[in-house]
Design a protein around this motif. Sequence first.
Motif, PDB file in Angstrom:
ATOM      1  N   PHE A  50      -6.833   0.903  -4.811  1.00 43.53           N
ATOM      2  CA  PHE A  50      -8.026   1.461  -4.464  1.00 43.53           C
ATOM      3  C   PHE A  50      -8.895   1.904  -5.489  1.00 43.53           C
ATOM      4  O   PHE A  50     -10.162   1.621  -5.928  1.00 43.53           O
ATOM      5  CB  PHE A  50      -8.123   2.447  -3.569  1.00 43.53           C
ATOM      6  N   SER A  51      -8.155   2.560  -6.452  1.00 46.53           N
ATOM      7  CA  SER A  51      -8.707   3.062  -7.755  1.00 46.53           C
ATOM      8  C   SER A  51      -8.988   2.096  -8.760  1.00 46.53           C
ATOM      9  O   SER A  51     -10.265   2.155  -9.319  1.00 46.53           O
ATOM     10  CB  SER A  51      -7.904   4.122  -8.376  1.00 46.53           C
ATOM     11  N   PHE A  52      -8.269   1.102  -8.826  1.00 52.09           N
ATOM     12  CA  PHE A  52      -8.466  -0.110  -9.911  1.00 52.09           C
ATOM     13  C   PHE A  52      -9.760  -0.888  -9.271  1.00 52.09           C
ATOM     14  O   PHE A  52     -10.676  -1.292 -10.199  1.00 52.09           O
ATOM     15  CB  PHE A  52      -7.267  -0.807  -9.590  1.00 52.09           C
ATOM     16  N   PHE A  53      -9.955  -1.033  -8.022  1.00 51.70           N
ATOM     17  CA  PHE A  53     -10.981  -2.011  -7.539  1.00 51.70           C
ATOM     18  C   PHE A  53     -12.226  -1.017  -7.398  1.00 51.70           C
ATOM     19  O   PHE A  53     -13.265  -1.395  -6.721  1.00 51.70           O
ATOM     20  CB  PHE A  53     -10.536  -2.623  -6.535  1.00 51.70           C
ATOM     21  N   PHE A  95       0.629  -1.158  -0.040  1.00 52.94           N
ATOM     22  CA  PHE A  95      -0.088  -0.005  -0.323  1.00 52.94           C
ATOM     23  C   PHE A  95       0.810   1.373  -0.086  1.00 52.94           C
ATOM     24  O   PHE A  95       0.644   2.232  -0.372  1.00 52.94           O
ATOM     25  CB  PHE A  95      -0.945   0.009   1.271  1.00 52.94           C
ATOM     26  N   ALA A  96       2.141   1.200   0.406  1.00 48.57           N
ATOM     27  CA  ALA A  96       2.980   2.155   0.655  1.00 48.57           C
ATOM     28  C   ALA A  96       3.354   2.687  -0.831  1.00 48.57           C
ATOM     29  O   ALA A  96       3.508   3.779  -1.228  1.00 48.57           O
ATOM     30  CB  ALA A  96       4.332   2.020   1.404  1.00 48.57           C
ATOM     31  N   LEU A  97       3.691   1.589  -1.596  1.00 47.35           N
ATOM     32  CA  LEU A  97       4.002   1.607  -3.029  1.00 47.35           C
ATOM     33  C   LEU A  97       3.226   2.175  -4.197  1.00 47.35           C
ATOM     34  O   LEU A  97       3.154   2.713  -5.015  1.00 47.35           O
ATOM     35  CB  LEU A  97       4.819   0.454  -3.409  1.00 47.35           C
ATOM     36  N   ILE A  98       1.860   0.933  -4.043  1.00 47.89           N
ATOM     37  CA  ILE A  98       0.603   1.339  -5.046  1.00 47.89           C
ATOM     38  C   ILE A  98      -0.543   1.274  -4.316  1.00 47.89           C
ATOM     39  O   ILE A  98      -1.467   1.011  -5.088  1.00 47.89           O
ATOM     40  CB  ILE A  98       0.842   0.090  -6.029  1.00 47.89           C
ATOM     41  N   GLY A  99      -1.003   1.789  -3.249  1.00 43.51           N
ATOM     42  CA  GLY A  99      -2.005   1.705  -2.558  1.00 43.51           C
ATOM     43  C   GLY A  99      -3.046   2.575  -3.279  1.00 43.51           C
ATOM     44  O   GLY A  99      -4.122   1.998  -3.454  1.00 43.51           O
ATOM     45  N   ASP A 100      -2.653   3.933  -3.568  1.00 41.58           N
ATOM     46  CA  ASP A 100      -3.694   4.526  -4.522  1.00 41.58           C
ATOM     47  C   ASP A 100      -4.166   3.986  -5.726  1.00 41.58           C
ATOM     48  O   ASP A 100      -5.306   3.704  -6.117  1.00 41.58           O
ATOM     49  CB  ASP A 100      -2.958   5.856  -4.901  1.00 41.58           C
ATOM     50  N   TRP A 101      -3.150   3.152  -6.170  1.00 44.38           N
ATOM     51  CA  TRP A 101      -3.653   2.495  -7.712  1.00 44.38           C
ATOM     52  C   TRP A 101      -4.495   1.289  -7.454  1.00 44.38           C
ATOM     53  O   TRP A 101      -5.447   1.090  -7.996  1.00 44.38           O
ATOM     54  CB  TRP A 101      -2.432   2.180  -8.441  1.00 44.38           C
TER      55      TRP A 101
END
Length: 207
Positions: free
Chosen positions: A65-68, A57-63
């Motif tokens: 949440f937005s993907f799902f 989540f530190a590296l790709i957390g935003d992606w």
Amino acid sequence: MIILKHLLYAYAALFAITNPIGAVPVFLSVTHGVSLRDRVRIAKKVMITVLLTLLTFALIGDWIFSFFGSSVDAFSIAGGILLFRMALDMLSGQISKVKISEEEAEEITLEDIAIIPLAIPLISGPGAITTVMLYMAKSTTVVEKSMVLLAVLLVSTTTYLILLSADKVEKKLGKIGIKVLTRMMGLILASIAVQMVINGIKGAFSL
């Protein structure tokens, strides 16, 4: 010194929000009667799960949440429901039923519990995920971001060491003490779970 301060701040914030010390009674109730070797293995699984979860989540957390099409608030509600279910088992004393006759099945069940709900969402829950994502967003340089990732590693290692000390706590409490502590933690865990759901609903509807 500035970089070191950034590391200390990130570590302190993550340690406070993950609260591995608070997970010790739950860990004790789940692993009561389990051999020291198995307890070490479960503690390692919790550590690795916490580490991988927070790093992801530190590296790709935003992606993610937005993907799902999800959010931290939705994660908070789902995590609260999972914790509440475990809290009910602890209150009724059914948590000990994970130790069933089939040895292989016992190991699978205990290791599953190490991942959910011990590591997720009890330790690396919505608060910890939000914290690590915010610190990564605030970090402007590669070095600062590396310090946040290092803080995640240190918190995960600290969690492992604290869970290993649960054996000493169990010896001091005894069987009756563990049963009483399990019921108490079940009640506290239920309140934490309800608060997670409330926070998730407030955030989702901006109340």
